[in-house]
Design an enzyme around this catalytic site. Structure first.
Site, mmCIF file in Angstrom:
data_model
loop_
_atom_site.group_PDB
_atom_site.id
_atom_site.type_symbol
_atom_site.label_atom_id
_atom_site.label_comp_id
_atom_site.label_asym_id
_atom_site.label_seq_id
_atom_site.Cartn_x
_atom_site.Cartn_y
_atom_site.Cartn_z
ATOM 1 N N ASP A 11 0.866 -1.193 0.000
ATOM 2 C CA ASP A 11 0.000 0.000 0.000
ATOM 3 C C ASP A 11 0.899 1.238 0.000
ATOM 4 O OD1 ASP A 11 -2.367 1.592 0.207
ATOM 5 O OD2 ASP A 11 -2.153 1.698 2.370
ATOM 6 N N SER A 12 0.289 2.392 -0.138
ATOM 7 C CA SER A 12 1.058 3.640 -0.065
ATOM 8 C C SER A 12 1.456 3.970 1.369
ATOM 9 C CB SER A 12 0.190 4.786 -0.598
ATOM 10 O OG SER A 12 -0.979 4.888 0.203
ATOM 11 N N GLY A 44 -3.553 9.009 -3.605
ATOM 12 C CA GLY A 44 -4.896 9.455 -4.006
ATOM 13 C C GLY A 44 -4.940 10.811 -4.682
ATOM 14 N N CYS A 75 -4.481 -1.714 -1.837
ATOM 15 C CA CYS A 75 -4.703 -0.287 -2.089
ATOM 16 C C CYS A 75 -5.652 -0.167 -3.269
ATOM 17 C CB CYS A 75 -3.368 0.376 -2.412
ATOM 18 S SG CYS A 75 -3.515 2.089 -2.943
ATOM 19 N N ASN A 76 -6.792 0.492 -3.040
ATOM 20 C CA ASN A 76 -7.772 0.659 -4.123
ATOM 21 C C ASN A 76 -7.235 1.560 -5.230
ATOM 22 O OD1 ASN A 76 -10.803 -0.243 -3.106
ATOM 23 N ND2 ASN A 76 -9.445 0.267 -1.431
ATOM 24 N N GLU A 153 -3.692 7.664 8.944
ATOM 25 C CA GLU A 153 -2.248 7.610 9.213
ATOM 26 C C GLU A 153 -1.966 8.192 10.602
ATOM 27 O OE1 GLU A 153 0.647 6.759 7.232
ATOM 28 O OE2 GLU A 153 -0.633 5.791 5.750
ATOM 29 N N CYS A 189 -11.115 2.791 0.170
ATOM 30 C CA CYS A 189 -9.698 3.086 0.391
ATOM 31 C C CYS A 189 -9.333 2.250 1.598
ATOM 32 C CB CYS A 189 -9.496 4.565 0.679
ATOM 33 S SG CYS A 189 -7.839 4.937 1.308
ATOM 34 N N HIS A 191 -7.275 2.562 3.840
ATOM 35 C CA HIS A 191 -7.054 3.301 5.089
ATOM 36 C C HIS A 191 -8.344 3.428 5.908
ATOM 37 C CE1 HIS A 191 -3.226 4.618 3.328
ATOM 38 N NE2 HIS A 191 -2.904 5.126 4.495
HETATM 39 N N1 DGL Z 1 -4.827 3.157 0.858
HETATM 40 C C1 DGL Z 1 -4.944 3.635 -0.459
HETATM 41 C C2 DGL Z 1 -6.221 3.184 -1.135
HETATM 42 O O1 DGL Z 1 -6.759 2.148 -0.809
HETATM 43 C C3 DGL Z 1 -4.558 5.046 -0.847
HETATM 44 C C4 DGL Z 1 -4.237 6.111 0.136
HETATM 45 C C5 DGL Z 1 -3.416 7.219 -0.503
HETATM 46 O O2 DGL Z 1 -2.205 7.033 -0.584
HETATM 47 O O3 DGL Z 1 -3.978 8.234 -0.942
HETATM 48 O O4 DGL Z 1 -6.702 3.816 -2.040
#
Ligand code: DGL
Length: 265
Positions: A11-12, A44, A75-76, A153, A189, A191
Site C-alpha cells: 500500500d502507499s 490518491g 490499495c484501491n 495515518e 480506500c 485506510h
Molecule cells: N490506501 C490507499 C487506497 O486504498 C490510498 C491512500 C493514498 O495514498 O492516498 O486507495
C-alpha cells in the site's frame, strides 16, 4: 524442501493493514511482508500516469528482493489504476483491492450507496464499471477524501484526530442529492476501515460500512490452497520505502498485527 516464500502486501501507507488483518486471520501460518510506499504517499492525489509508472516498477523491485509467492495490492487507488500493468510485468499471482460495490449493493435496502475513496479512485472508469455491473438499480454517490487518509495515518501514529474532520469526510456523501437516503457506504480506500469506528460514531444515523478485506483474504486462501508454509510460521516484516520516524504507537500497531521486524527499502 520447505516453501519459505512470504505473501507480500503493498500500500502507499498503513491502510493495507486493514487487509493484512483479514489475511492473517485466514492464513495465520503465512509469513508476511507488508510494504508501505511512504516515499510515494499519498497516491490518491496523484495522476493516473504517476501511479501507473510507479507501482509496477516498485513491485518488480520488491518481488526481486523478497521473492513472494503472491502479491496483494492492498490499495484501491493502485489497483484500480495499475493492476493490469502489474500483472503484465510480473510472473506471479497478483490480487487487487477494488471498491466493494457488489456486497454494498447486496446489503442496501434504500438502493442508495456511497463510495468513499481517494480522489483518484472515485474518478476511475473501474468504478463506473463495477456500478453498472453490480449496482445498476442503485444510486451510487462518490466522494474522494485525502483528509481521511491522513486521519487514518495519524491515528496509527497515536495522534489525536477530531470528530469534525470525520464528519466532513462523510458529509461529502451525505450532502449530495440522494445522500439522505444512503444506508450503505463502501470504504473504497484501505485506510478507511482503520477509522470506521470514528465514522460510525459521527454518522447521523446507523450506516452499514462495507470493505473488501474478507473477500481478498478468501481469494488469497484459495490461490495458496495446495501450498505449504514454513515451520517457523506467521513471521511478519514491515518495509518502508523512505526514512520515517517510527514512533512507539506505530511500532506497537505494527507489532499488534504480527509485524515485529521493520526495515527500510
Ligand atoms: N490506501 C490507499 C487506497 O486504498 C490510498 C491512500 C493514498 O495514498 O492516498 O486507495
Amino acid at each position: 524442501m520447505t516453501d519459505t516464500r512470504p505473501l507480500l502486501l503493498f500500500d502507499s501507507g498503513v491502510g493495507g493493514l486493514s487487509v493484512l488483518a483479514a489475511v492473517r486471520a485466514a492464513l495465520p501460518e503465512a509469513p508476511l511482508v507488508y510494504v508501505a510506499d511512504n516515499g510515494g504517499f499519498p497516491y490518491g492525489t496523484k495522476s493516473e500516469a504517476e501511479i501507473a509508472a510507479r507501482v509496477p516498477a516498485l513491485l518488480g523491485r520488491l518481488a526481486e528482493r523478497y521473492r513472494p509467492r503472491l502479491i496483494v495490492i492492498a490499495c484501491n487507488t493502485a489497483s484500480t489504476i495499475a493492476l493490469a500493468g502489474v500483472r503484465a510485468a510480473l510472473d506471479l499471482p497478483v490480487v487487487g483491492t477494488v471498491p466493494a460495490i457488489k456486497p454494498a449493493a447486496e446489503a442496501s435496502r434504500t438502493r442508495v450507496i456511497g463510495v468513499l475513496g481517494t480522489e483518484a479512485t472515485v474518478r476511475q472508469p473501474y468504478v463506473d464499471d463495477l456500478s453498472a455491473r453490480f449496482a445498476a438499480d442503485c444510486t451510487v454517490l462518490r466522494h474522494g477524501s485525502a483528509r481521511l487518509v491522513e486521519l487514518a495515518e495519524a491515528s496509527l501514529r497515536g495522534e489525536p484526530t477530531g470528530d469534525r474532520d470525520y464528519a466532513e469526510a462523510l458529509g461529502g456523501l451525505l450532502a449530495q442529492p440522494g445522500g439522505g437516503e444512503m444506508d450503505t457506504v463502501v470504504l473504497a480506500c484501505t485506510h478507511f476501515p482503520l477509522v470506521a469506528d470514528r465514522l460510525a460514531a459521527i454518522a447521523p444515523r446507523p450506516l452499514v460500512f462495507v470493505d473488501g478485506a474478507a473477500g481478498i483474504a478468501r481469494r488469497v486462501a484459495t490461490l495458496t490452497k495446495a501450498q505449504q508454509w514454513p515451520a517457523a510460521s506467521g513471521e511478519g516484516l514491515a518495509v518502508f520505502t523512505a526514512p520515517l520516524p517510527i514512533g512507539a504507537p506505530l511500532q506497537a500497531a505494527l507489532a499488534a498485527r504480527g509485524l515485529e521486524r521493520i526495515e527500510q527499502l
